[in-house]
Structure formats: structure tokens, C-alpha cells
Design a protein around this motif. Structure first.
Motif, PDB file in Angstrom:
ATOM      1  N   ASP A 164      27.377  -0.286 -10.734  1.00  0.00           N
ATOM      2  CA  ASP A 164      26.182   0.506 -10.436  1.00  0.00           C
ATOM      3  C   ASP A 164      26.496   1.579  -9.391  1.00  0.00           C
ATOM      4  O   ASP A 164      26.110   2.745  -9.541  1.00  0.00           O
ATOM      5  CB  ASP A 164      25.065  -0.400  -9.911  1.00  0.00           C
ATOM      6  CG  ASP A 164      24.456  -1.285 -10.985  1.00  0.00           C
ATOM      7  OD1 ASP A 164      24.696  -1.026 -12.187  1.00  0.00           O
ATOM      8  OD2 ASP A 164      23.742  -2.245 -10.621  1.00  0.00           O
ATOM      9  N   ARG A 169      29.465   2.751  -8.600  1.00  0.00           N
ATOM     10  CA  ARG A 169      30.437   3.687  -9.162  1.00  0.00           C
ATOM     11  C   ARG A 169      29.738   4.724 -10.044  1.00  0.00           C
ATOM     12  O   ARG A 169      30.047   5.916  -9.982  1.00  0.00           O
ATOM     13  CB  ARG A 169      31.479   2.929  -9.969  1.00  0.00           C
ATOM     14  CG  ARG A 169      32.578   3.805 -10.552  1.00  0.00           C
ATOM     15  CD  ARG A 169      33.526   3.005 -11.440  1.00  0.00           C
ATOM     16  NE  ARG A 169      34.209   1.973 -10.691  1.00  0.00           N
ATOM     17  CZ  ARG A 169      34.065   0.666 -10.901  1.00  0.00           C
ATOM     18  NH1 ARG A 169      33.237   0.229 -11.857  1.00  0.00           N
ATOM     19  NH2 ARG A 169      34.728  -0.203 -10.187  1.00  0.00           N
ATOM     20  N   GLU A 170      28.790   4.263 -10.861  1.00  0.00           N
ATOM     21  CA  GLU A 170      28.048   5.201 -11.713  1.00  0.00           C
ATOM     22  C   GLU A 170      27.295   6.220 -10.867  1.00  0.00           C
ATOM     23  O   GLU A 170      27.299   7.425 -11.173  1.00  0.00           O
ATOM     24  CB  GLU A 170      27.054   4.446 -12.606  1.00  0.00           C
ATOM     25  CG  GLU A 170      26.226   5.374 -13.480  1.00  0.00           C
ATOM     26  CD  GLU A 170      25.161   4.655 -14.295  1.00  0.00           C
ATOM     27  OE1 GLU A 170      24.332   5.343 -14.917  1.00  0.00           O
ATOM     28  OE2 GLU A 170      25.168   3.410 -14.311  1.00  0.00           O
ATOM     29  N   ASP A 171      26.652   5.748  -9.795  1.00  0.00           N
ATOM     30  CA  ASP A 171      25.913   6.663  -8.921  1.00  0.00           C
ATOM     31  C   ASP A 171      26.853   7.711  -8.333  1.00  0.00           C
ATOM     32  O   ASP A 171      26.540   8.910  -8.325  1.00  0.00           O
ATOM     33  CB  ASP A 171      25.237   5.854  -7.808  1.00  0.00           C
ATOM     34  CG  ASP A 171      24.418   6.736  -6.885  1.00  0.00           C
ATOM     35  OD1 ASP A 171      23.419   7.313  -7.347  1.00  0.00           O
ATOM     36  OD2 ASP A 171      24.780   6.844  -5.692  1.00  0.00           O
ATOM     37  N   TRP A 172      28.010   7.276  -7.851  1.00  0.00           N
ATOM     38  CA  TRP A 172      28.984   8.204  -7.280  1.00  0.00           C
ATOM     39  C   TRP A 172      29.464   9.211  -8.318  1.00  0.00           C
ATOM     40  O   TRP A 172      29.531  10.416  -8.052  1.00  0.00           O
ATOM     41  CB  TRP A 172      30.166   7.416  -6.730  1.00  0.00           C
ATOM     42  CG  TRP A 172      31.367   8.260  -6.407  1.00  0.00           C
ATOM     43  CD1 TRP A 172      32.483   8.433  -7.180  1.00  0.00           C
ATOM     44  CD2 TRP A 172      31.570   9.065  -5.246  1.00  0.00           C
ATOM     45  NE1 TRP A 172      33.372   9.283  -6.557  1.00  0.00           N
ATOM     46  CE2 TRP A 172      32.840   9.684  -5.372  1.00  0.00           C
ATOM     47  CE3 TRP A 172      30.800   9.312  -4.111  1.00  0.00           C
ATOM     48  CZ2 TRP A 172      33.349  10.543  -4.397  1.00  0.00           C
ATOM     49  CZ3 TRP A 172      31.326  10.169  -3.141  1.00  0.00           C
ATOM     50  CH2 TRP A 172      32.575  10.770  -3.290  1.00  0.00           C
ATOM     51  N   ARG A 173      29.775   8.729  -9.531  1.00  0.00           N
ATOM     52  CA  ARG A 173      30.327   9.626 -10.544  1.00  0.00           C
ATOM     53  C   ARG A 173      29.290  10.628 -11.032  1.00  0.00           C
ATOM     54  O   ARG A 173      29.626  11.775 -11.362  1.00  0.00           O
ATOM     55  CB  ARG A 173      30.898   8.809 -11.703  1.00  0.00           C
ATOM     56  CG  ARG A 173      32.205   8.120 -11.306  1.00  0.00           C
ATOM     57  CD  ARG A 173      32.821   7.333 -12.423  1.00  0.00           C
ATOM     58  NE  ARG A 173      34.085   6.723 -12.001  1.00  0.00           N
ATOM     59  CZ  ARG A 173      34.759   5.838 -12.709  1.00  0.00           C
ATOM     60  NH1 ARG A 173      34.308   5.457 -13.905  1.00  0.00           N
ATOM     61  NH2 ARG A 173      35.896   5.338 -12.248  1.00  0.00           N
ATOM     62  N   ARG A 174      28.029  10.217 -11.097  1.00  0.00           N
ATOM     63  CA  ARG A 174      26.982  11.177 -11.454  1.00  0.00           C
ATOM     64  C   ARG A 174      26.916  12.308 -10.431  1.00  0.00           C
ATOM     65  O   ARG A 174      26.754  13.488 -10.796  1.00  0.00           O
ATOM     66  CB  ARG A 174      25.630  10.474 -11.579  1.00  0.00           C
ATOM     67  CG  ARG A 174      25.482   9.642 -12.849  1.00  0.00           C
ATOM     68  CD  ARG A 174      24.105   9.009 -12.963  1.00  0.00           C
ATOM     69  NE  ARG A 174      23.982   8.240 -14.179  1.00  0.00           N
ATOM     70  CZ  ARG A 174      23.651   8.757 -15.366  1.00  0.00           C
ATOM     71  NH1 ARG A 174      23.394  10.046 -15.483  1.00  0.00           N
ATOM     72  NH2 ARG A 174      23.550   7.981 -16.432  1.00  0.00           N
ATOM     73  N   LYS A 175      27.018  11.951  -9.155  1.00  0.00           N
ATOM     74  CA  LYS A 175      27.016  12.987  -8.117  1.00  0.00           C
ATOM     75  C   LYS A 175      28.234  13.888  -8.258  1.00  0.00           C
ATOM     76  O   LYS A 175      28.148  15.115  -8.103  1.00  0.00           O
ATOM     77  CB  LYS A 175      26.997  12.341  -6.726  1.00  0.00           C
ATOM     78  CG  LYS A 175      25.684  11.664  -6.354  1.00  0.00           C
ATOM     79  CD  LYS A 175      25.740  11.125  -4.944  1.00  0.00           C
ATOM     80  CE  LYS A 175      24.393  10.556  -4.488  1.00  0.00           C
ATOM     81  NZ  LYS A 175      24.032   9.337  -5.200  1.00  0.00           N
ATOM     82  N   GLN A 176      29.389  13.290  -8.573  1.00  0.00           N
ATOM     83  CA  GLN A 176      30.600  14.090  -8.729  1.00  0.00           C
ATOM     84  C   GLN A 176      30.527  15.000  -9.945  1.00  0.00           C
ATOM     85  O   GLN A 176      31.052  16.118  -9.926  1.00  0.00           O
ATOM     86  CB  GLN A 176      31.818  13.169  -8.822  1.00  0.00           C
ATOM     87  CG  GLN A 176      32.166  12.482  -7.510  1.00  0.00           C
ATOM     88  CD  GLN A 176      32.443  13.458  -6.388  1.00  0.00           C
ATOM     89  OE1 GLN A 176      31.554  13.804  -5.615  1.00  0.00           O
ATOM     90  NE2 GLN A 176      33.669  13.926  -6.300  1.00  0.00           N
ATOM     91  N   ILE A 177      29.876  14.522 -11.018  1.00  0.00           N
ATOM     92  CA  ILE A 177      29.675  15.386 -12.187  1.00  0.00           C
ATOM     93  C   ILE A 177      28.870  16.611 -11.797  1.00  0.00           C
ATOM     94  O   ILE A 177      29.187  17.744 -12.176  1.00  0.00           O
ATOM     95  CB  ILE A 177      29.009  14.617 -13.336  1.00  0.00           C
ATOM     96  CG1 ILE A 177      29.987  13.594 -13.932  1.00  0.00           C
ATOM     97  CG2 ILE A 177      28.516  15.577 -14.425  1.00  0.00           C
ATOM     98  CD1 ILE A 177      29.347  12.623 -14.894  1.00  0.00           C
ATOM     99  N   GLY A 178      27.799  16.390 -11.014  1.00  0.00           N
ATOM    100  CA  GLY A 178      26.987  17.512 -10.561  1.00  0.00           C
ATOM    101  C   GLY A 178      27.800  18.504  -9.740  1.00  0.00           C
ATOM    102  O   GLY A 178      27.682  19.723  -9.897  1.00  0.00           O
TER     103      GLY A 178
END
Length: 245
Positions: A195, A197-206
Motif C-alpha cells: 500500500d 509503495r503504491e502511494d509512493w509510486r503514484r506520487k513519482q508518476i506524477g
């Protein structure tokens, strides 16, 4: 997530605390955000700095020491990690890290900003380092005996500024490889780590989209989306962000 730098740093610290305590329990010291002198950056680390102790069924075996420094990004809007250090020690009393994941945004153009360094000995590798070429100043100093030929001196790149490993990645690797036993269950710990990791990666995608908006437009258009450019013109790509080591 947006807000003042302090609000974002405090939210980041709270998220780290939730994730870590889901694995090792609430006795683990919480992460706290503290302003550095001048107020334009915050450190995020445990208070007290006891480390994150990881145990198996027989007791503690490893300790993590985790440290971040955060600022606002180039838009002065979103939290950006300026430096991060995740060091893994033997517990108890380990003094030299087994290995360390580090990120230093301003480390220099010729070393990877995100890297892992291993501590230990490897005779063949260290001999290769002594016998290295001299095409770069760093290698030349080593080949001439002015810099030690140590395994721990090598910086192995791990994904660059945008795609570097996170604390969640390191903790899940330690669960899998060292048989760490989370306070609840391995399944529950993996879910919490996933969970976060997903939050972090979504921010990194942005963040990556802001680096290369033209690529985001291309992909969305290929997927059937209709993308309307802003009236004041499209934001330019930032190739220098994509090329950084």
C-alpha cells in the motif's frame, strides 16, 4: 498531497511510522519532522533515533537506521526528498552497515544520485578495482593508489532520481531474505508495504509526468483519451531530469 512544507513533511513522517510499526510493532519510535535552520527544509527521522529493529522468532537480528531531508520541489508546491539514507546493520551492536541505500540529489553528475553500497570484502573485485583504467579522475586515483580499492567505495545505481527503491522495498526484501517475522503476519506486513509503495509510486508518476508532459500526452492519446493543451501553451519537457545519472 499539497500544503506547506511542514504539513507535507509531517504527513510523510506519519506515513513512515504507520508502515514501519505495521511490521515491527508500536514500540518502535515514531518518525518526526524537524525544521532545519532557516526553515526551508525538514529532516524526517526517528525520535529517539533507536533504529528499526527487525526480529525473527529467536529475537532481534537486523537494525535499520533511516534518515531523510525534505524540501519543496521546483514548483514550490510538492515535497521532494533531497537526501535519504537507509542503512542496514546487524543487531545488536552492529557498527558497520552491511549495506546502505542512499540518495543524494546533489551528489554530482558522475556518480549515481540513487545508489547502493555494500560493505565487506571481495578479493577479486578489489583486485579489479586496483587494476582499473584511468579514463576518469575517480578511477585514476584508485589505480594510482590514492584512493582505497574497497567494495564499499563502489556506487551501484538503483533507478535514478525518480525510480529509486524505497524503505518499503528494503523492508520487504529483508522479510523475504532474512526471515523477519512481522508483529502480525507476513501477509499483513506485505500488504501494508505494498500500500505504501503504491502511494509512493503514484506520487513519482506524477513527478515524472511533470518531467516529460509530452510523453504523458502521447501515452494517454494512444489509450484513447482526448488531451486538451492549456490555453497558455504546453509545458516543456525537462530532458535534464530524464538524463541525470
Amino acid at each position: 498531497m499539497s500544503g506547506t512544507l511542514q504539513e507535507q513533511a509531517e504527513a510523510f513522517a506519519a506515513g513512515l511510522t504507520t508502515t514501519v510499526q505495521a511490521v515491527v510493532g508500536t514500540n518502535c519510535a515514531a518518525f518526526q519532522a524537524t525544521a532545519v535552520e532557516g526553515g526551508d527544509a525538514f529532516t524526517v527521522r526517528q525520535r529517539p533515533a533507536d533504529g528499526v529493529v527487525l526480529s525473527d522468532k529467536d529475537g532481534p537480528i537486523l537494525r535499520l537506521e533511516v534518515d531523510y531531508e525534505c524540501t519543496l520541489d521546483g514548483f514550490d508546491r510538492y515535497l521532494a526528498v533531497e537526501t535519504s539514507k537507509i542503512h542496514v546493520f546487524v543487531e545488536p551492536n552492529g557498527r558497520q552497515p552491511l549495506f546502505r541505500y542512499e540518495f543524494e540529489r546533489s551528489l554530482g553528475a558522475n556518480l549515481p544520485a540513487a545508489h547502493i553500497q555494500f560493505h565487506g570484502t571481495h578479493a577479486e573485485l578489489e583486485k579489479a578495482m586496483e587494476d582499473c583504467g584511468d579514463s576518469t579522475p575517480r578511477a585514476k586515483r584508485r589505480s594510482r593508489g590514492k584512493k582505497p580499492a574497497l567494495l564499499s567505495q563502489l556506487h551501484f545505481p538503483v533507478g535514478g532520481t525518480r525510480f529509486r527503491p524505497t524503505l518499503e522495498d528494503v523492508m520487504e526484501m529483508l522479510i523475504e531474505e532474512f526471515g523477519i517475522e512481522p508483529v502480525g503476519s507476513v501477509k499483513a506486513a506485505r500488504k501494508q508495504l505494498a500500500d505504501a509503495r503504491e502511494d509512493w509510486r503514484r506520487k513519482q508518476i506524477g513527478t515524472a509526468v511533470r518531467d516529460a508532459p509530452s510523453e504523458a500526452v502521447r501515452v494517454l492519446t494512444d489509450m484513447g483519451y482526448v488531451v486538451t493543451p492549456p490555453t497558455d501553451g504546453c509545458a516543456p519537457d525537462k530532458p535534464e531530469k530524464l538524463r541525470v545519472f
